[in-house]
Design a protein around this motif. Structure first.
Motif, short mmCIF file in Angstrom:
data_model
loop_
_atom_site.label_atom_id
_atom_site.label_comp_id
_atom_site.label_asym_id
_atom_site.label_seq_id
_atom_site.Cartn_x
_atom_site.Cartn_y
_atom_site.Cartn_z
N CYS A 159 8.01 37.33 54.49
CA CYS A 159 7.98 38.69 53.93
C CYS A 159 9.76 38.17 53.40
O CYS A 159 9.81 38.37 52.85
CB CYS A 159 8.73 39.38 55.42
SG CYS A 159 9.27 41.03 54.03
N GLN A 160 10.73 37.18 53.80
CA GLN A 160 11.85 36.73 53.37
C GLN A 160 12.15 35.49 52.65
O GLN A 160 11.59 34.15 53.55
CB GLN A 160 12.90 36.68 54.68
CG GLN A 160 13.09 37.64 55.96
CD GLN A 160 13.97 38.86 55.11
OE1 GLN A 160 14.03 38.91 54.42
NE2 GLN A 160 13.12 39.86 56.13
N ASN A 161 12.62 35.71 51.54
CA ASN A 161 12.54 34.71 50.65
C ASN A 161 13.25 33.85 50.91
O ASN A 161 14.78 33.51 50.32
CB ASN A 161 12.52 35.02 48.99
CG ASN A 161 12.42 33.85 48.18
OD1 ASN A 161 11.75 32.81 48.32
ND2 ASN A 161 13.01 34.17 46.96
N ARG A 162 13.64 32.80 51.76
CA ARG A 162 14.81 32.55 52.80
C ARG A 162 15.58 31.22 52.62
O ARG A 162 14.26 30.25 51.47
CB ARG A 162 13.89 31.95 54.17
CG ARG A 162 13.44 32.42 55.59
CD ARG A 162 13.12 32.66 56.39
NE ARG A 162 12.49 33.39 57.31
CZ ARG A 162 12.80 33.97 57.47
NH1 ARG A 162 14.39 33.74 58.04
NH2 ARG A 162 12.94 35.08 58.61
N GLU A 168 13.91 16.60 50.65
CA GLU A 168 15.16 15.72 49.99
C GLU A 168 15.97 15.98 50.91
O GLU A 168 17.20 15.96 50.07
CB GLU A 168 15.33 15.57 48.77
CG GLU A 168 14.03 14.64 48.21
CD GLU A 168 12.41 15.49 48.17
OE1 GLU A 168 12.84 16.37 48.35
OE2 GLU A 168 11.51 13.81 48.10
N GLU A 169 15.96 17.46 51.74
CA GLU A 169 17.11 17.50 52.34
C GLU A 169 17.86 18.21 51.63
O GLU A 169 19.34 19.23 51.45
CB GLU A 169 18.60 16.60 53.01
CG GLU A 169 17.36 16.32 54.27
CD GLU A 169 17.18 17.60 55.70
OE1 GLU A 169 18.23 18.36 55.53
OE2 GLU A 169 16.11 17.33 55.76
N ALA A 170 17.60 18.58 50.20
CA ALA A 170 18.78 20.07 48.79
C ALA A 170 17.67 21.06 49.48
O ALA A 170 16.71 21.64 50.23
CB ALA A 170 17.52 19.24 47.56
N ASP A 171 19.45 22.27 48.80
CA ASP A 171 18.45 23.66 49.18
C ASP A 171 17.50 23.60 47.95
O ASP A 171 17.53 23.81 46.76
CB ASP A 171 19.80 24.18 49.03
CG ASP A 171 21.47 24.08 49.98
OD1 ASP A 171 20.40 23.93 51.40
OD2 ASP A 171 22.37 23.91 49.68
N PHE A 175 10.09 31.04 48.44
CA PHE A 175 9.29 31.33 47.52
C PHE A 175 9.16 30.50 46.23
O PHE A 175 8.23 30.12 45.98
CB PHE A 175 8.99 32.89 47.54
CG PHE A 175 8.71 33.67 48.46
CD1 PHE A 175 8.76 33.22 49.70
CD2 PHE A 175 9.35 35.25 48.67
CE1 PHE A 175 8.49 34.01 51.04
CE2 PHE A 175 9.00 36.27 49.24
CZ PHE A 175 8.77 35.65 50.65
N THR A 176 10.40 29.98 46.10
CA THR A 176 10.53 29.20 44.20
C THR A 176 10.17 28.03 44.82
O THR A 176 9.59 27.06 44.05
CB THR A 176 11.49 28.53 43.76
OG1 THR A 176 12.20 30.43 43.70
CG2 THR A 176 11.83 28.45 42.86
N PHE A 177 10.26 27.17 46.25
CA PHE A 177 9.42 26.10 46.38
C PHE A 177 8.07 25.38 46.21
O PHE A 177 7.61 24.97 45.78
CB PHE A 177 10.37 25.87 47.89
CG PHE A 177 9.82 24.48 48.46
CD1 PHE A 177 9.67 22.75 47.49
CD2 PHE A 177 8.82 24.85 49.35
CE1 PHE A 177 9.10 21.89 48.48
CE2 PHE A 177 7.83 23.48 49.85
CZ PHE A 177 8.67 21.81 49.53
N LEU A 206 -4.68 27.12 46.76
CA LEU A 206 -3.95 26.97 47.98
C LEU A 206 -2.94 26.03 47.78
O LEU A 206 -3.09 24.50 47.05
CB LEU A 206 -5.06 26.03 48.55
CG LEU A 206 -4.54 25.43 50.90
CD1 LEU A 206 -4.84 26.89 51.30
CD2 LEU A 206 -6.12 25.22 51.50
N ARG A 207 -2.15 26.33 48.87
CA ARG A 207 -1.01 25.53 48.31
C ARG A 207 0.05 25.32 49.97
O ARG A 207 -0.47 25.97 50.38
CB ARG A 207 0.33 26.10 47.62
CG ARG A 207 -0.08 26.11 45.85
CD ARG A 207 1.09 26.36 45.26
NE ARG A 207 0.81 26.28 43.52
CZ ARG A 207 0.50 27.07 42.67
NH1 ARG A 207 -0.78 28.18 43.76
NH2 ARG A 207 -0.19 27.18 42.08
#
Length: 411
Positions: A159-162, A168-171, A175-177, A206-207
């Motif tokens: 539910c949360q777009n966390r 690569e440890e990047a922020d 959902f965008t990812f 599927l992803r």
């Protein structure tokens, strides 16, 4: 009258009724692969009159009075058989002032029920080969993942777009990812009919990817880890729709997913969550009409809801067993002393034609389902007996069972 005295007996508690049912479930899951479907539903029991009787606020804006029920049921992977109740918590909301959410610890929020039920499942179902707990978007909070028991996996609809860390440890944002990832697979499934929805064939894209959830800046307990590594499985319907909303699930799971077959399995497991929706529908409109109960005392009503919850699981077990496609036995839903009564009733209810004979082996749950359905008014010919028929038949069976215990005395 006997049931009324039972509900008003101070020695009878909702917890004891639930625990007795869960003990039976614990014995049935040994050596099996289990999913647990959990959810919460409001029981709206009236307006001003219910509120005046002491029922807490439910419904939109808290305009109605009623109770809340959080329930969990155990299902077997592969057969879909309902093995029993895992947990049930019934409560009456406090009508007093509530402090802001961010200033309260999780144990002081209703959210705690998701953690408690997951812990309960890990204990009640300890003899199972595997335990996977399924829950919808309301259970998507960091502590749910961080505090899961070691013998239990989770599949939670996000539910949360966390905020996350990518490979690569990047922020990044969750959902965008996942939306930016290429499709890993496309496949077709049949989506069954449901209230307000026609059956249809759907093509799904599927992803999936491993993700590292970052601990929230606000509201998280200080002892929680800085991050939790999970797998995100994204499945969305890409075929054109005539009406309704397309399927789109973003599923966070503690299961490791390394290929499309494992990703599909996560989707298939989550689809089993529909059984908890069927449970609440049976408890309410499709079986027991529990919201029409006229009980003025909330504490007595809590006991009644507990008893109805246990009975609803039995009704669902009978509905699922009616085709004889599962290997479930009579002991899943009945006492040993019930078998001779069911066999006697079966012989009495059978007709002359083949279609009026009980086709299932004695000792099976399917055998009992046939008997209960006939008692509930099913003629053995047309249609499939549903929850109301099974509920009526179960009521008749309990009366007949009570009758067998009577002894006529000289007067």
């Amino acid at each position: 009258m006997r049931f009324r005295r039972f509900l008003h007996n101070p020695a009878v508690t909702a917890d004891e009724m639930v625990c007795h049912a869960c003990d039976g479930t614990a014995a049935r899951v040994a050596g099996r692969e289990i999913v647990v479907a959990q959810d919460t539903s409001e029981l709206a029991l009236g307006g001003r009159r219910a509120r005046a009787s002491g029922y807490g606020p439910v419904g939109k804006g808290g305009a109605l009075g009623g109770l809340l029920l959080h329930a969990a049921i155990a299902l077997e992977i592969g057969t879909g058989a309902l093995l029993g109740l895992v947990d049930a918590t019934i409560w009456n909301r406090d009508t007093g002032a509530v402090t802001p959410r961010r200033s309260r610890a999780t144990e002081d929020k209703e959210s705690q029920r998701w953690l408690d039920t997951t812990t309960c499942a890990s204990e009640v179902l300890a003899a199972a080969n595997s335990i996977t707990v399924l829950s919808d978007r309301e259970s998507d909070f960091y502590e749910h993942f961080a505090r899961r028991p070691t013998n239990t996996h989770l599949i939670v609809r996000a539910c949360q777009n966390r905020k996350i860390k990518d490979a690569e440890e990047a922020d990044a944002l969750l959902f965008t990812f996942i939306d930016d990832l290429p499709e890993a697979d496309r496949y077709s499934v049949k989506i069954p009919a449901a209230p307000g929805r026609k059956a249809r064939a759907a093509e799904l894209a599927l992803r999936f990817s491993s993700v590292k959830l970052c601990k929230p800046l606000h509201g998280a307990a200080p002892d929680l880890p800085a991050s939790v590594t999970l797998t995100l499985v994204d499945v969305r319907e890409v075929s054109p729709l005539e009406d309704g909303e397309p399927v789109h699930w973003r599923l966070l799971t503690t299961h490791t997913v390394t290929n499309t077959a494992e990703a599909r399995r996560i989707v298939d497991l989550y689809r089993m969550r529909w059984s908890i929706e069927e449970f609440f529908r049976t408890l309410k409109t499709a079986g027991f009409d529990i919201e029409k109960a006229d009980i003025g005392d909330p504490q007595v009503m809590i006991k009644f809801v507990a008893a109805a919850t246990v009975a609803t699981v039995t009704v669902m077990q009978l509905v699922k067993a009616r085709e004889g496609t599962t290997d479930r036995q009579l002991a899943d839903a009945f006492e040993p002393d019930d078998q001779p009564i069911l066999e006697a009733l079966s012989a009495k209810l059978e007709g002359q034609t083949a279609r009026q004979k009980n086709p299932h082996p004695k000792g099976s749950l399917a055998f009992a389902a046939w008997v209960i359905a006939r008692l509930g008014g099913w003629d053995g010919y047309y249609g499939k007996p549903g929850p109301k028929t099974m509920r009526w038949g179960l009521d008749d069976f309990q009366r007949i069972k009570f009758g067998t215990t009577l002894r006529l005395q000289d007067v």
